[in-house]
Design a protein around this motif. Structure first.
Motif, PDB file in Angstrom:
ATOM      1  N   ALA A 146     -12.835  -0.735   6.449  1.00 39.64           N
ATOM      2  CA  ALA A 146     -13.055  -1.408   5.252  1.00 39.64           C
ATOM      3  C   ALA A 146     -14.173  -0.787   4.461  1.00 39.64           C
ATOM      4  N   THR A 147     -15.353  -0.802   5.066  1.00 40.51           N
ATOM      5  CA  THR A 147     -16.373  -0.109   4.257  1.00 40.51           C
ATOM      6  C   THR A 147     -16.149   1.206   3.911  1.00 40.51           C
ATOM      7  N   LEU A 148     -15.601   2.005   4.696  1.00 42.27           N
ATOM      8  CA  LEU A 148     -15.347   3.352   4.405  1.00 42.27           C
ATOM      9  C   LEU A 148     -14.070   3.624   3.107  1.00 42.27           C
ATOM     10  N   ALA A 149     -13.091   2.701   3.262  1.00 44.54           N
ATOM     11  CA  ALA A 149     -12.183   2.610   2.244  1.00 44.54           C
ATOM     12  C   ALA A 149     -12.910   2.314   0.663  1.00 44.54           C
ATOM     13  N   LEU A 150     -13.745   0.972   0.882  1.00 48.01           N
ATOM     14  CA  LEU A 150     -14.400   0.967  -0.396  1.00 48.01           C
ATOM     15  C   LEU A 150     -15.164   2.229  -1.011  1.00 48.01           C
ATOM     16  N   ALA A 151     -15.794   2.841  -0.148  1.00 50.50           N
ATOM     17  CA  ALA A 151     -16.583   3.902  -0.617  1.00 50.50           C
ATOM     18  C   ALA A 151     -15.905   5.131  -0.939  1.00 50.50           C
ATOM     19  N   HIS A 152     -14.877   5.206  -0.476  1.00 51.96           N
ATOM     20  CA  HIS A 152     -13.878   6.384  -1.114  1.00 51.96           C
ATOM     21  C   HIS A 152     -13.230   5.959  -2.384  1.00 51.96           C
ATOM     22  N   ALA A 153     -13.022   4.570  -2.290  1.00 49.49           N
ATOM     23  CA  ALA A 153     -12.310   4.028  -3.812  1.00 49.49           C
ATOM     24  C   ALA A 153     -13.217   4.026  -4.925  1.00 49.49           C
ATOM     25  N   LEU A 154     -14.539   3.972  -4.322  1.00 55.74           N
ATOM     26  CA  LEU A 154     -15.414   3.960  -5.634  1.00 55.74           C
ATOM     27  C   LEU A 154     -15.696   5.347  -5.997  1.00 55.74           C
ATOM     28  N   SER A 155     -15.471   6.439  -4.972  1.00 50.39           N
ATOM     29  CA  SER A 155     -15.897   7.503  -5.267  1.00 50.39           C
ATOM     30  C   SER A 155     -14.369   8.107  -6.381  1.00 50.39           C
ATOM     31  N   ALA A 156     -13.351   7.821  -6.014  1.00 48.72           N
ATOM     32  CA  ALA A 156     -12.268   8.302  -6.729  1.00 48.72           C
ATOM     33  C   ALA A 156     -12.203   7.424  -8.130  1.00 48.72           C
ATOM     34  N   ALA A 157     -12.623   6.122  -8.181  1.00 52.21           N
ATOM     35  CA  ALA A 157     -12.954   5.669  -9.563  1.00 52.21           C
ATOM     36  C   ALA A 157     -14.083   6.382 -10.301  1.00 52.21           C
ATOM     37  N   GLU A 158     -15.027   6.775  -9.723  1.00 56.21           N
ATOM     38  CA  GLU A 158     -15.857   7.681 -10.306  1.00 56.21           C
ATOM     39  C   GLU A 158     -15.418   8.711 -11.093  1.00 56.21           C
ATOM     40  N   ARG A 159     -14.229   9.351 -10.306  1.00 60.68           N
ATOM     41  CA  ARG A 159     -13.594  10.495 -11.101  1.00 60.68           C
ATOM     42  C   ARG A 159     -12.788  10.248 -12.175  1.00 60.68           C
ATOM     43  N   GLY A 160     -12.379   8.953 -12.411  1.00 61.61           N
ATOM     44  CA  GLY A 160     -11.590   8.554 -13.356  1.00 61.61           C
ATOM     45  C   GLY A 160     -10.031   8.213 -12.727  1.00 61.61           C
ATOM     46  N   LEU A 161     -10.043   7.782 -11.453  1.00 67.39           N
ATOM     47  CA  LEU A 161      -8.733   7.487 -10.837  1.00 67.39           C
ATOM     48  C   LEU A 161      -8.554   6.230 -10.469  1.00 67.39           C
ATOM     49  N   PRO A 162      -7.677   5.296 -11.157  1.00 64.43           N
ATOM     50  CA  PRO A 162      -7.593   3.811 -11.007  1.00 64.43           C
ATOM     51  C   PRO A 162      -7.135   3.520  -9.534  1.00 64.43           C
ATOM     52  N   VAL A 163      -7.735   2.633  -8.840  1.00 66.42           N
ATOM     53  CA  VAL A 163      -7.527   2.221  -7.563  1.00 66.42           C
ATOM     54  C   VAL A 163      -7.289   0.762  -7.259  1.00 66.42           C
ATOM     55  N   ILE A 164      -6.750   0.520  -6.193  1.00 63.38           N
ATOM     56  CA  ILE A 164      -6.348  -0.930  -5.696  1.00 63.38           C
ATOM     57  C   ILE A 164      -6.801  -0.749  -4.189  1.00 63.38           C
ATOM     58  N   PRO A 165      -7.004  -1.827  -3.536  1.00 63.51           N
ATOM     59  CA  PRO A 165      -7.081  -2.089  -1.961  1.00 63.51           C
ATOM     60  C   PRO A 165      -5.945  -2.016  -1.405  1.00 63.51           C
ATOM     61  N   LEU A 166      -5.689  -1.382  -0.186  1.00 67.79           N
ATOM     62  CA  LEU A 166      -4.477  -1.437   0.344  1.00 67.79           C
ATOM     63  C   LEU A 166      -4.723  -2.045   2.051  1.00 67.79           C
ATOM     64  N   SER A 167      -3.675  -2.371   2.421  1.00 73.69           N
ATOM     65  CA  SER A 167      -3.638  -3.029   3.889  1.00 73.69           C
ATOM     66  C   SER A 167      -3.233  -1.915   4.675  1.00 73.69           C
ATOM     67  N   ALA A 168      -3.598  -2.168   6.106  1.00 76.99           N
ATOM     68  CA  ALA A 168      -3.019  -1.064   7.078  1.00 76.99           C
ATOM     69  C   ALA A 168      -1.501  -0.693   6.911  1.00 76.99           C
ATOM     70  N   THR A 169      -0.798  -1.571   6.123  1.00 76.42           N
ATOM     71  CA  THR A 169       0.558  -1.235   5.952  1.00 76.42           C
ATOM     72  C   THR A 169       0.987  -0.454   4.911  1.00 76.42           C
ATOM     73  N   LYS A 170      -0.042   0.066   4.379  1.00 72.74           N
ATOM     74  CA  LYS A 170      -0.197   0.649   2.792  1.00 72.74           C
ATOM     75  C   LYS A 170       0.405  -0.159   1.671  1.00 72.74           C
ATOM     76  N   LEU A 171       0.496  -1.342   1.978  1.00 72.07           N
ATOM     77  CA  LEU A 171       0.872  -2.184   0.690  1.00 72.07           C
ATOM     78  C   LEU A 171      -0.436  -2.743   0.093  1.00 72.07           C
ATOM     79  N   PRO A 172      -0.221  -3.138  -1.049  1.00 78.31           N
ATOM     80  CA  PRO A 172      -1.312  -3.844  -1.869  1.00 78.31           C
ATOM     81  C   PRO A 172      -1.852  -4.870  -0.965  1.00 78.31           C
TER      82      PRO A 172
END
Length: 299
Positions: free
Chosen positions: A9-35
């Motif tokens: 979960a911590t790594l997912a947030l870190a990667h999501a923040l990095s993607a958002a910094e590059r202009g990529l809109p993000v949402i959290p996903l569960s282990a099933t790949k669903l929102p």
């Protein structure tokens, strides 16, 4: 929460923040790949055509954001999230995902469908070259190619329409971001992708995945009844392989011009005439209504 889950979960947030910094809109996903967040309207007596206007999270890809504070808030509301999704079709990148799977094309025959080979065949047939671009390796052995599209072209989602094993992620869809951990394993960048930006989609490939533009007619009132008949005719004349994209394009134009609700039944009938089921047709029209930011037609 187990230590490994907390770390994911911590790594997912870190990667999501990095993607958002590059202009990529993000949402959290569960282990099933669903929102990861459930709809706040799930217990409503009647379906609510809300894309996040209520101000609460849980609207899937409509929650996607590049704002760091908003990203942190979404992940705080879903501490079980182990991955993140990247919304396609959104500015500034207008991301298009080419999802290449290696799956059995015919389980009875045991014939494998190599989507990468299918894409190479399409490139030779239609005379385009895929540029070096961001490539994400999936746990199943497939890969996601990231491309960018022009802002004035709406690329719809599709599954297997372009070729067996090739899915397209466009407007209203999302890609699982690299660094995400799912029940089947981790998504990771292919070697050499880390320093690449998503490359522009080749025009020839864009023509294959985007709805065709109907010919312009002189002295045509875009908001009058003739326009409605023209959109229905555009759907009626679709050949196999064009049916869903033509319907999606026509429905988008109908809603943009305020004709969506009045043309829903006619467009559905036309699509069924070409071979789609009524359920498929109404789902496509519903997607167009949501993308156009209007109230959804009754289904």
């Amino acid at each position: 929460m187990a230590t490994s889950d907390r770390r994911s979960a911590t790594l997912a947030l870190a990667h999501a923040l990095s993607a958002a910094e590059r202009g990529l809109p993000v949402i959290p996903l569960s282990a099933t790949k669903l929102p990861a967040l459930r709809s706040p309207h799930r217990d409503d007596a009647l379906p609510t055509p809300c894309h996040g206007e209520c101000g609460r999270p849980g609207h899937g890809v409509h929650d996607a954001t590049t704002d760091p504070a908003a990203v942190r808030a979404l992940f705080a509301a879903a501490p079980w999230a182990t991955g993140y999704g990247i919304a396609c079709g959104r500015p500034p990148h207008h991301l298009i995902g080419i999802d290449l799977d290696v799956t059995p094309a015919d389980a009875a025959m045991g014939t494998p469908a190599d989507a990468t080979a299918e894409l190479r065949h399409l490139a030779l047939q239609h005379l385009f070259t895929l540029p070096p671009t961001v490539t994400v390796l999936t746990p199943s052995g497939g890969r996601h190619l990231w491309l960018t599209g022009p802002p004035d072209v709406v690329v719809p989602n599709s599954a297997g329409r372009l070729a067996p094993g090739i899915d397209i992620r466009g407007a209203g869809g999302y890609l699982v971001g690299p660094g995400s951990v799912t029940a089947r394993g981790a998504y990771r960048l292919a070697q050499g992708s880390a320093n690449l930006d998503p490359a522009p989609c080749p025009r020839a490939l864009l023509r294959l995945i985007a709805p065709p533009t109907p010919p312009r007619r002189p002295h045509h009132d875009p908001t009058g009844p003739r326009h409605g008949r023209g959109l229905v005719h555009f759907v009626l004349t679709a050949h196999e392989g064009q049916r869903n994209t033509r319907l999606f394009w026509a429905a988008c134009r109908a809603y943009e011009n305020g004709l969506g609700d009045s043309l829903t039944d006619a467009l559905t009938t036309a699509a069924v005439h070409t071979g789609l089921t009524e359920r498929e047709a109404r789902a496509t029209i519903l997607s167009a209504a949501r993308l156009s930011g209007t109230r959804c037609p009754a289904t």
